[in-house]
Scaffold this active site. Structure first.
Site, PDB file in Angstrom:
ATOM      1  N   VAL A  48       0.824  -1.206   0.000  1.00  0.00           N
ATOM      2  CA  VAL A  48       0.000   0.000   0.000  1.00  0.00           C
ATOM      3  C   VAL A  48       0.861   1.260   0.000  1.00  0.00           C
ATOM      4  O   VAL A  48       0.566   2.235  -0.692  1.00  0.00           O
ATOM      5  CB  VAL A  48      -0.968   0.006   1.208  1.00  0.00           C
ATOM      6  CG1 VAL A  48      -1.723   1.323   1.291  1.00  0.00           C
ATOM      7  CG2 VAL A  48      -1.944  -1.158   1.101  1.00  0.00           C
ATOM      8  N   CYS A  49       1.930   1.240   0.762  1.00  0.00           N
ATOM      9  CA  CYS A  49       2.746   2.448   0.949  1.00  0.00           C
ATOM     10  C   CYS A  49       3.229   3.095  -0.350  1.00  0.00           C
ATOM     11  O   CYS A  49       3.161   4.322  -0.470  1.00  0.00           O
ATOM     12  CB  CYS A  49       3.919   2.152   1.879  1.00  0.00           C
ATOM     13  SG  CYS A  49       3.380   1.697   3.552  1.00  0.00           S
TER      14      CYS A  49
END
Length: 150
Positions: A48-49
């Site tokens: 996600v980051c």
């Protein structure tokens, strides 16, 4: 946790210049006269980051046009960030500075000062702080690890 109206205290983190292997110290006095958009994410080499980092980076020029510097970082070290940038096609293209808050001096750790270190995960929460040129926090958002930003 620090919040709107609080002032940044002394801290030191390691900056990672985009597209290079140059490291440098970032302190509370770095980028004098500029707004600071400080974005924490939990860990490097996650799924996600990078989407969040790239989305923020797309606003790089908008921030620059408003005398703001964009800084994204986590508690992973600077070598991890450099390796991640070199391994991830989208991160290779970012224009903003990343930072490593590795607690080499926990008393001067930014993640500790801002109160966004999440002990159960051993990582920073997803947090965004906007700090004015006088080092006063003007905006805060914080999300738990499993809730991404949009």
């Amino acid at each position: 946790m620090k919040t709107v109206g609080d002032e940044l205290e002394p801290f030191v983190v390691t900056g990672v210049n985009p597209g290079s292997d140059q490291f440098f110290d970032i302190t509370e006095k770095s980028f004098e006269g500029k707004w600071k958009v400080i974005v924490f994410y939990p860990k490097d080499f996650t799924f996600v980051c990078p989407t969040e980092i790239v989305a923020y980076d797309k606003l790089f020029q908008d921030f620059a046009d408003r005398d703001a510097v964009l800084l994204t970082g986590s508690t992973d070290n600077e070598f991890c960030k450099l390796a991640w940038q070199n391994a991830h096609e989208d991160l290779k293209k970012i224009k903003h500075i990343q930072f490593a808050d590795t607690a080499r001096d926990w008393e001067r750790s930014l993640v500790q000062q801002l109160g966004v270190f999440y002990i159960p995960a051993g990582a920073a929460l997803r947090a965004t702080f906007i700090v004015d040129p006088d080092y006063v926090i003007q905006h805060v958002t914080v999300n738990i690890l499993n809730v991404g930003r949009s």
